[in-house]
Structure formats: structure tokens, C-alpha cells
Design an enzyme around this catalytic site. Sequence first.
Site, short mmCIF file in Angstrom:
data_model
loop_
_atom_site.label_atom_id
_atom_site.label_comp_id
_atom_site.label_asym_id
_atom_site.label_seq_id
_atom_site.Cartn_x
_atom_site.Cartn_y
_atom_site.Cartn_z
N ASP A 47 0.80 -1.22 0.00
CA ASP A 47 0.00 0.00 0.00
C ASP A 47 0.84 1.28 0.00
OD1 ASP A 47 0.56 -0.07 2.71
OD2 ASP A 47 -1.35 -1.07 3.17
N LYS A 69 -4.40 3.37 -0.38
CA LYS A 69 -4.86 3.86 0.91
C LYS A 69 -4.16 5.12 1.34
CE LYS A 69 -6.24 0.32 3.89
NZ LYS A 69 -6.22 0.07 5.31
N MET A 184 -1.89 9.39 12.19
CA MET A 184 -3.10 9.73 11.42
C MET A 184 -3.84 10.92 12.01
SD MET A 184 -4.52 5.88 10.72
CE MET A 184 -4.31 5.25 12.37
N1 SAH Z 1 1.56 0.55 10.74
C1 SAH Z 1 2.08 1.86 10.56
C2 SAH Z 1 1.06 2.92 10.82
C3 SAH Z 1 -0.12 2.86 9.88
S1 SAH Z 1 -1.30 4.11 10.14
C4 SAH Z 1 3.36 2.05 11.40
O1 SAH Z 1 3.65 1.21 12.24
O2 SAH Z 1 4.07 3.00 11.18
C5 SAH Z 1 -0.78 5.34 9.01
C6 SAH Z 1 -0.16 6.48 9.72
O3 SAH Z 1 1.16 6.15 10.11
C7 SAH Z 1 0.02 7.74 8.91
O4 SAH Z 1 -1.17 8.48 8.86
C8 SAH Z 1 1.08 8.46 9.69
O5 SAH Z 1 0.56 9.03 10.84
C9 SAH Z 1 1.95 7.29 10.12
N2 SAH Z 1 3.11 7.07 9.24
C10 SAH Z 1 3.45 5.92 8.65
N3 SAH Z 1 4.61 6.06 7.98
C11 SAH Z 1 5.01 7.33 8.18
C12 SAH Z 1 6.15 8.09 7.79
N4 SAH Z 1 7.11 7.58 7.04
N5 SAH Z 1 6.23 9.36 8.20
C13 SAH Z 1 5.28 9.90 8.97
N6 SAH Z 1 4.19 9.25 9.36
C14 SAH Z 1 4.06 7.97 8.99
#
Ligand code: SAH
Length: 514
Positions: A47, A69, A184
Site C-alpha cells: 500500500d 490507501k 493519522m
Molecule cells: N503501521 C504503521 C502505521 C499505519 S497508520 C506504522 O507502524 O508505522 C498510518 C499512519 O502512520 C500515517 O497516517 C502516519 O501518521 C503514520 N506514518 C506511517 N509512515 C510514516 C512516515 N514515514 N512518516 C510519517 N508518518 C508515517
Amino acid sequence: MATSSSSRKSTVTEGICYLVGSGPGDPGLLTLKGKACIEAADVLVYDYLCNPELLRHAKPGTQRIYVGKKARDHAMKQEDINALVVKLTKEGKTVTRLKGGDPVLFGRGAEEAQELAEAGVKFEIVPGITSAIAGPAYAGIPVTHRSHASQLTIFTGHEDPTKAETSLDYAKLAQAEGTKVFLMGVERMGEITGELMKHGAKAETPMALVRWATHGRQQTLVATLGTMAQRVKETGFKAPAVAVVGDVVNERQSINWFENRPLFGKRVVVTRTRQQIGAVSKQLADLGADVIELPTIRITEPTNPVEFGELVQDCHTYDWIVFSSPNGVEAFFKMFDKLFDDARAIGGARIAVIGPGTGVKIRERHLAVDLMPEKDFVAEGLVKAFRDHQDIENLKVLWVRAEEVRDVVADGLTALGAIVDEAQAYKTVAETEDNLDGIERLKEEGADVITFTSASTVEHFLALGVPLPEGIRTASIGPVTSAEMKKRGLKVDVEAKEHTIPGLVKAVREMLVG
Ligand code: SAH
């Protein structure tokens, strides 16, 4: 729940689904197990937050399915994703489901695992590095600190805290000690920070947002709990971002390592072949640059591979074999390995190379380089090196070349009295498939510099018809590339003093930051 797949009757081959955390973006932050799962996959389902670079660990022919997504831009509904991974796994495939960060931290990995379990198919969860911890760390913010943060609370900012059905208890969240991280949450910043303060969190608590954390394009916004919502509005700060609230944000002042690297905040486009791009982008990325990989050329078989094979077959009959590019070395030895089982088949031929990059490729074969120009790593420099080195009158030379390069080496060595045979080892053609991501990023985000490493990268970049962003500067590896740029109407802002990849990287660095 049927969790055990071993009791299940297998069809032809048993499928398996790996739910893999791809890490937050930096391709180096994938686990070794995650990499092995990508390599083993028949199908990759990935995704929006997965760095597409990771897909390159896949074996050729692996099917790739993007299920998207971004908030509001759902490429596929969660139920459909669940059904898809179950279906593919049931077909007996090895399915690697890549999810940003860690798969079970707000990644809906649990739901997918449950579906797989209910369907009775085999699956494994491969944890990943989560953006919730790595994001702040790359902004110089440790989520805990021995002297003032012994607790970490991670929550989702996806739910509207002002609605009755929210499952989060903001009163408790506000009272929690230590550091708070939420994901998020950019779009509801006002509501979230407002609720926290309403329940007693101090407005002056330090706070940071880290956007596209661990990527070259990372951006950090520092404010306080009380001012962040306003700052987000003023700066137009967008998702995806990790929010971190607490005194640990102040540590950034002393340990902001990632954003302090010299080329941080600069975007650089690299245009050579996909196989060779990595070496350049890594050097630039290590300096902190945000690299857009935009391969414009591809190396293919020569028009006449039979003739090439015959020349390689006779290579031991030459006094010298001359290589004028790393690609030439690769093509030569690919053919050599097809023809011979014995490395000694190269005989006593001595080896000349145009420059250090080509030399490295020769040494990888455990062969020595007998001649290389001292500094001018271009065809003219190579001819001069021969002139200074020895009398080559009547010596037999095999020049391993690309079809489209200039005739300088053959003409120059012939003029020195050598008998030159030309082995057309490969052809450079336009890259037509593997550059769509790069083109899109260049169009959308622009760039500070575009680099060219050969005349053919110039020709094929221009043939794409992608307009160059205003103000972009150009960097050339050497005089031949620069001449091609000028001929085709491009300016040359900087030319590498040493005509090598490190030389080019150095020139870009000097031009951008002195
Ligand atoms: N499973 C993921 C989170 C998924 S929810 C994890 O463990 O990181 C999606 C949210 O994750 C985004 O809206 C943002 O808040 C955050 N996110 C994921 N990757 C990111 C990145 N490289 N930089 C900043 N925020 C990130």
C-alpha cells in the site's frame, strides 16, 4: 478459529501469506526476515506507505498489486483486500502483504490475520519498524529518556475525539505521564490537541510533527500543544505525519542527526540505468539528499550478438583488451562465462580501462588493470594514456564498446599504429517501464538538481518530454556529457572535475552547499 493449517488438507502447493512490516520508508529499515519474504513472494500486495524501492528485492516476474490507501483515496476497500489475500494464498501462492511501519500497529494487520486464520490458510506476521518510534528518532526525538520520560502512549488520531462514539478516553490520555505519540492525526489536529488541553495537558508542552519520516523528503514542524493546530494551518503541513508530544521533543536541539546532514532538504534526480542508479542514489542519500530515481536508459543485447561472441571467443589472441564503461565489462564477461569454463581463457591479454568505475568491475573478476588514465576519464584520456605508456605499433587491441559511443578510442589507437577490433558489446535503449514513479515525483515535487552520467542519459531524458522544473540546476559527469547537454539546449551548471560517480556527487554537493 482454524489457526492450524497443518491439519488442513493441502491442495497442489500450499500457499502462505506473510504480513510484513515494511518499516517507515528508509529502505534500510526493512528487517532481514521482511526482505526474505519479498524475495520469496509470488505476489506482492502493498500500500501507499510502503516505499516502492523495497519491491526491487522481488524476483523477476513477481506479480505486484497496489491496494492504495491515502486518506480519502482508498484504492481498495479493506474487505476486498482481506478477500484478495485469502484468495491468492488459497491458490497456493506465496503472498507477501507489505504494510507501512509495523503491520499490527494501526495497520489493520490484525484484521487481515484474522481473515487468513478463519480461511484456514497459513500465515506469518513479520514485525516491522514502526513510524511511531522511528519517525521521532529520525527527527532527533527519542520517545523515552531516562531522566524525564519513562512512559510512552501511542494512540490513533483517526477518530474524531469530539464525537460520542470515540473509543479514546482523552481525560486519561491527557493525564498520562511521559511521551504521547499519535498517528493519522494531521487532519484533526485542532480537535485532538484541544481535547488533550481541555483535560489538563499543558498548552506549553513541546510538540513535533514529522512528515514522511525517514524518507529523504522528511519534514519536521516543532511547536507546542497549544500552537500546533495553528502552525499546521499556517504552513499547510500535510499527512502522513507522526505527532509526538512531550519534553523529549527538546532533545532534538542536540541530537537532530538526520536533518543536519549536508544535502538534507535538497532533491536530486538521477537518470542512469536502474541497475546502476543505486550506487549514485546511495551516495547522495547518505549525504542527506532526497533522491528521485528516474532511470532513462536500459542496456540490452547488441544488434549482432553472434559477432560479439566470436570476438570474445578470440579474446586471448589480443595484446590488449580495452574497456570504456562498466556496462562493457559486464556484457563482456557475461558472454565470456557463456563461452568458457576456465578464467584462463582470457590468456595473456593486458587490460586497459577508461576510469575507476570500470576498473572496479575488472577487479571484481580478480583481474588486474594494466592501464588507466591518470585523471581524464574520457576516451581522449584513454588514448593519451596509451601514448604515454608504450609503443603500441602493430599490437592487437580489442575495444569492448557500446554501439552508440563515439569512435575516439578506435581512431586514436589506430592512429598510434595499433590494429583495433571493435566488439559491440551492448546497446543503450530508452527505459520505458521503470520510470513512472520518478517522472510523477519530478512533475509533482520538482527538484533542485538533475544529474547526467552519460550522453545517452541526456538524450533519453529529453526524449521523455518531461518539462524541467523552473530553477532546476544541472550536473554533468564530464565534458562529453556536457557537450551533449549543450547540443540539445540544456545549460550545464556544474561539471564534475573527476569524471566518476564520486566526482559527480562531490560537484553536486559543492554546488548546493559549498
Ligand atoms: N503501521 C504503521 C502505521 C499505519 S497508520 C506504522 O507502524 O508505522 C498510518 C499512519 O502512520 C500515517 O497516517 C502516519 O501518521 C503514520 N506514518 C506511517 N509512515 C510514516 C512516515 N514515514 N512518516 C510519517 N508518518 C508515517
